[in-house]
Design an enzyme around this catalytic site. Sequence first.
Site, PDB file in Angstrom:
ATOM      1  N   GLU A   1      -2.715  -8.752   3.697  1.00 54.70           N
ATOM      2  CA  GLU A   1      -3.500  -9.892   4.786  1.00 54.70           C
ATOM      3  C   GLU A   1      -4.278  -9.613   5.063  1.00 54.70           C
ATOM      4  O   GLU A   1      -4.601  -9.486   5.953  1.00 54.70           O
ATOM      5  CB  GLU A   1      -2.026  -8.536   5.807  1.00 54.70           C
ATOM      6  CG  GLU A   1      -3.015  -7.691   6.120  1.00 54.70           C
ATOM      7  CD  GLU A   1      -2.657  -6.266   5.146  1.00 54.70           C
ATOM      8  OE1 GLU A   1      -2.720  -5.335   5.516  1.00 54.70           O
ATOM      9  OE2 GLU A   1      -1.983  -6.456   4.317  1.00 54.70           O
TER      10      GLU A   1
ATOM     11  N   CYS B   1       0.850  -0.681  -0.385  1.00 55.59           N
ATOM     12  CA  CYS B   1      -0.070  -0.137   0.182  1.00 55.59           C
ATOM     13  C   CYS B   1       1.020   2.095   0.221  1.00 55.59           C
ATOM     14  O   CYS B   1       1.666   1.388  -1.146  1.00 55.59           O
ATOM     15  CB  CYS B   1      -0.990  -0.217   1.290  1.00 55.59           C
ATOM     16  SG  CYS B   1      -2.200   1.218   1.475  1.00 55.59           S
TER      17      CYS B   1
ATOM     18  N   HIS C   1      -3.653  -4.731  -0.355  1.00 53.26           N
ATOM     19  CA  HIS C   1      -3.468  -5.231   1.392  1.00 53.26           C
ATOM     20  C   HIS C   1      -3.860  -6.753   1.193  1.00 53.26           C
ATOM     21  O   HIS C   1      -4.312  -7.885   1.507  1.00 53.26           O
ATOM     22  CB  HIS C   1      -4.568  -4.682   2.438  1.00 53.26           C
ATOM     23  CG  HIS C   1      -3.847  -2.827   2.263  1.00 53.26           C
ATOM     24  ND1 HIS C   1      -3.520  -3.045   4.293  1.00 53.26           N
ATOM     25  CD2 HIS C   1      -4.424  -1.996   2.406  1.00 53.26           C
ATOM     26  CE1 HIS C   1      -3.272  -1.515   3.748  1.00 53.26           C
ATOM     27  NE2 HIS C   1      -4.462  -1.294   3.103  1.00 53.26           N
TER      28      HIS C   1
END
Length: 268
Positions: free
Chosen positions: A224, A78, A222
Amino acid sequence: MIVALIDYKAGNLTSVRKALAALGAEILTPEAPADLEGADAIIVPGVGHFEATAALDARWHQAIRARLDAGVPLLGICLGQQWLFEGSEEARDVPGLGVLPGRCVKLDPSADSGRAGSPNRPSAASEDAAGSETRPYPSSDPVTGTRNPVPGSLKVPHVGWNALKQTGRPSRLLAGIEDEAQAYFTHSYVAPDSDATVATTEHGVPFASVVERGLVFGAQFHPEKSGETGLRLLKNFLDVALERASGAGHRAAGSSEGRPNDEGRGVR
């Protein structure tokens, strides 16, 4: 394998730690640039304003570049991807790491990027010292001819799930990830398109959502928070790091043992 997760107070490190731990990585949060010496991989996460990256001062720049030169892969997530470039219009006085050419600009889905001065368009295609071209964003799809949305039809920040359209360039980071796989985004600025772009995403205009050059990798989304797609991307990055670390161990003069940091560890 030890992954250095850089904490400059601008990222959700908890989620990234959990994803990396699930993949079998040992995580180091370095307190000083010298702590990077023991890392097999470096990840720079981040959310928010580019100004926050000022905490990564010249000492961090030098240390991270030195580890890159030593064969340690680097991933920006990001805001961390944006930091890989020369800088951002969001904080013009704050330099990026500069390992990829060009500057980040405000995402403007309603702009005609063919118009001079558009935030999504550099004034012209430009070339860095190494001959790497950065290109303006098109104002319409080159295949279908579909124009960008009318003003106000899409909002910034760009938040939510969107597709990763692979460019067809070779990519270790995207290995095993289907074209147009969905990923989770939240951002207002975007990196310039260049020969490092291996996937684009469209929010009115296309932007570089995954970049890769040598041992430098970046994801505007992202991983994750992106389910199996994100975990696969992180695993691919760790696989690159593990391969590099294993190679370094094999090259150690007279040594038949693996690196101590890798003993009993692996990436599933």
